[in-house]
Motif scaffolding. Structure first.
Motif, PDB file in Angstrom:
ATOM      1  N   SER A  74       0.948  -1.240  -0.149  1.00 33.90           N
ATOM      2  CA  SER A  74       0.144  -0.016  -0.006  1.00 33.90           C
ATOM      3  C   SER A  74       0.753   1.083   0.077  1.00 33.90           C
ATOM      4  CB  SER A  74      -1.033   0.163   1.116  1.00 33.90           C
ATOM      5  OG  SER A  74      -0.278  -0.052   2.493  1.00 33.90           O
ATOM      6  N   LEU A  75       1.963   1.186  -0.270  1.00 34.65           N
ATOM      7  CA  LEU A  75       3.070   2.303  -0.327  1.00 34.65           C
ATOM      8  C   LEU A  75       2.608   3.306  -1.286  1.00 34.65           C
ATOM      9  CD1 LEU A  75       5.415   3.501   0.828  1.00 34.65           C
ATOM     10  CD2 LEU A  75       6.782   2.343  -1.163  1.00 34.65           C
ATOM     11  N   ASN A  76       2.305   3.121  -2.551  1.00 37.74           N
ATOM     12  CA  ASN A  76       1.777   4.008  -3.273  1.00 37.74           C
ATOM     13  C   ASN A  76       0.753   4.951  -2.983  1.00 37.74           C
ATOM     14  OD1 ASN A  76       3.857   3.777  -5.371  1.00 37.74           O
ATOM     15  ND2 ASN A  76       2.657   2.201  -6.473  1.00 37.74           N
ATOM     16  N   ASP A  91       5.437  -1.572  -9.723  1.00 36.05           N
ATOM     17  CA  ASP A  91       4.640  -0.477  -9.928  1.00 36.05           C
ATOM     18  C   ASP A  91       4.922   0.586  -9.124  1.00 36.05           C
ATOM     19  OD1 ASP A  91       3.675  -1.504  -7.704  1.00 36.05           O
ATOM     20  OD2 ASP A  91       1.461  -1.221  -8.244  1.00 36.05           O
ATOM     21  N   ILE A  92       6.007   0.619  -8.378  1.00 39.58           N
ATOM     22  CA  ILE A  92       6.495   1.587  -7.587  1.00 39.58           C
ATOM     23  C   ILE A  92       7.860   2.484  -8.419  1.00 39.58           C
ATOM     24  CG2 ILE A  92       7.555   1.952  -5.229  1.00 39.58           C
ATOM     25  CD1 ILE A  92       6.201  -0.275  -4.208  1.00 39.58           C
ATOM     26  N   SER A  93       7.466   3.774  -8.520  1.00 38.14           N
ATOM     27  CA  SER A  93       8.258   4.829  -8.863  1.00 38.14           C
ATOM     28  C   SER A  93       8.916   5.799  -7.964  1.00 38.14           C
ATOM     29  CB  SER A  93       7.518   5.400 -10.165  1.00 38.14           C
ATOM     30  OG  SER A  93       6.601   6.071  -9.866  1.00 38.14           O
ATOM     31  N   LEU A  94       8.398   5.566  -6.741  1.00 43.48           N
ATOM     32  CA  LEU A  94       8.541   6.509  -5.717  1.00 43.48           C
ATOM     33  C   LEU A  94      10.449   6.512  -5.431  1.00 43.48           C
ATOM     34  CD1 LEU A  94       6.006   5.432  -3.328  1.00 43.48           C
ATOM     35  CD2 LEU A  94       6.152   7.521  -4.569  1.00 43.48           C
ATOM     36  N   ILE A  95      10.786   7.667  -5.231  1.00 42.47           N
ATOM     37  CA  ILE A  95      12.274   7.829  -4.815  1.00 42.47           C
ATOM     38  C   ILE A  95      12.442   7.922  -3.325  1.00 42.47           C
ATOM     39  CG2 ILE A  95      14.350   9.009  -5.034  1.00 42.47           C
ATOM     40  CD1 ILE A  95      13.299  10.094  -7.760  1.00 42.47           C
ATOM     41  N   PRO A  96      13.203   6.806  -2.605  1.00 43.61           N
ATOM     42  CA  PRO A  96      12.958   7.148  -1.193  1.00 43.61           C
ATOM     43  C   PRO A  96      13.744   8.466  -0.751  1.00 43.61           C
ATOM     44  CG  PRO A  96      13.949   4.986  -1.989  1.00 43.61           C
ATOM     45  CD  PRO A  96      13.705   5.726  -3.137  1.00 43.61           C
ATOM     46  N   ASP A  97      13.151   9.098   0.326  1.00 41.02           N
ATOM     47  CA  ASP A  97      13.995  10.151   0.976  1.00 41.02           C
ATOM     48  C   ASP A  97      15.163  10.095   1.480  1.00 41.02           C
ATOM     49  OD1 ASP A  97      11.475  12.243   0.518  1.00 41.02           O
ATOM     50  OD2 ASP A  97      10.658  10.591   1.250  1.00 41.02           O
ATOM     51  N   LYS A  98      15.338   8.858   2.124  1.00 42.39           N
ATOM     52  CA  LYS A  98      16.789   8.591   2.904  1.00 42.39           C
ATOM     53  C   LYS A  98      16.959   7.173   2.582  1.00 42.39           C
ATOM     54  CE  LYS A  98      18.784   8.985   7.239  1.00 42.39           C
ATOM     55  NZ  LYS A  98      18.963   9.433   8.760  1.00 42.39           N
ATOM     56  N   LEU A  99      18.224   6.734   2.265  1.00 46.45           N
ATOM     57  CA  LEU A  99      18.931   5.533   2.081  1.00 46.45           C
ATOM     58  C   LEU A  99      19.496   5.111   3.515  1.00 46.45           C
ATOM     59  CD1 LEU A  99      20.195   5.558  -1.373  1.00 46.45           C
ATOM     60  CD2 LEU A  99      17.891   4.656  -0.660  1.00 46.45           C
ATOM     61  N   LEU A 100      19.038   4.133   4.240  1.00 47.78           N
ATOM     62  CA  LEU A 100      19.350   3.864   5.504  1.00 47.78           C
ATOM     63  C   LEU A 100      20.751   2.773   5.531  1.00 47.78           C
ATOM     64  CD1 LEU A 100      16.033   3.392   7.289  1.00 47.78           C
ATOM     65  CD2 LEU A 100      17.380   5.425   7.451  1.00 47.78           C
TER      66      LEU A 100
END
Length: 236
Positions: free
Chosen positions: A72-74, A117-126
């Motif tokens: 449900s991320l999108n 289907d996820i084109s989101l760019i993470p804000d932080k890479l942990l």
């Protein structure tokens, strides 16, 4: 949806009778952190709990990028566009559908449901020992190359994604539990998984929170049993 709360940790379980999928909300004085986003139909339940708690959502964290943890991320990012999204640097590639392996990684294939289907760019890479509020990042590869866990420094609870399961009996990722074999079937590397669970045990967690199965309080003995069983199986 089943909701279970222990202290500041809230477990949301979807499809509890057949294929339990957990995500978690960690509450602090300032807001709420969501860990994993379940399956697509988890969206409404997650939003309902957030609204009932009456505090702002301040972070979305992912233990790894399999479909049942980012389902449900999108929609959640559409609902909460300003809330930062964080994932490990390694699994950020998997989030984009990239299943390639680095040369220095075990060349066992990445398994499980890979997002398409996820084109989101993470804000932080942990990375190891990063902090998000009271949560400390622990690198726990094995289920996927970039799987991570989150250790709450206040309560000593640890949220491990699919590094372990408790559904069907506690097991290190990659070790088949006949009553619930699915996490094992989706595991990338059994040896890495075992090393990660040994690392988790070193934190002496007060509470174990997994992607599939019930919460487990004071898990030290059960963790040791799971480790010994995995060691025995891998030595055959």
């Amino acid at each position: 949806m089943k909701v279970t709360r222990i202290g500041d940790l809230i477990q949301l379980t979807f499809l509890p009778g057949f294929f339990p999928v957990n995500c978690y909300i960690v509450e602090d004085n300032h807001g709420l952190t969501l860990i994993d986003t379940g399956i697509p139909s988890s969206y409404k339940g997650i939003v309902d709990v957030i609204e009932k708690l009456g505090k702002p959502l301040t972070n979305i964290l992912l233990t790894h990028a399999h479909g049942d943890h980012v389902g449900s991320l999108n929609r959640l990012k559409e609902k909460f566009p300003s809330v930062p999204l964080s994932i490990s640097a390694r699994d950020s590639r998997l989030l984009k559908g990239d299943t390639s392996l680095d040369q220095d990684e075990p060349q066992t294939p990445i398994k499980g449901g890979i997002p398409k289907d996820i084109s989101l760019i993470p804000d932080k890479l942990l990375k190891e020992d990063d902090s998000v509020g009271s949560l400390r990042v622990v690198l726990t590869p094995g289920h996927t190359p970039g799987s991570i866990s989150f250790f709450d420094t206040r309560s000593k609870a640890i949220i491990v994604g699919d590094a372990l399961q408790t559904r069907g009996g506690i097991a290190v990722s990659g070790q088949i539990r006949p009553m619930f074999p699915f996490p094992a079937m989706a595991t990338w590397n059994k040896e890495k998984s075992l090393g990660s669970v040994k690392k988790i045990k070193q934190y002496s967690p007060s509470l174990l929170a997994v992607g599939h199965g019930d919460l487990l309080s004071d898990p030290d003995i059960q963790l040791q049993i799971a480790i010994e069983k995995a060691e025995k199986n891998l030595s055959r």
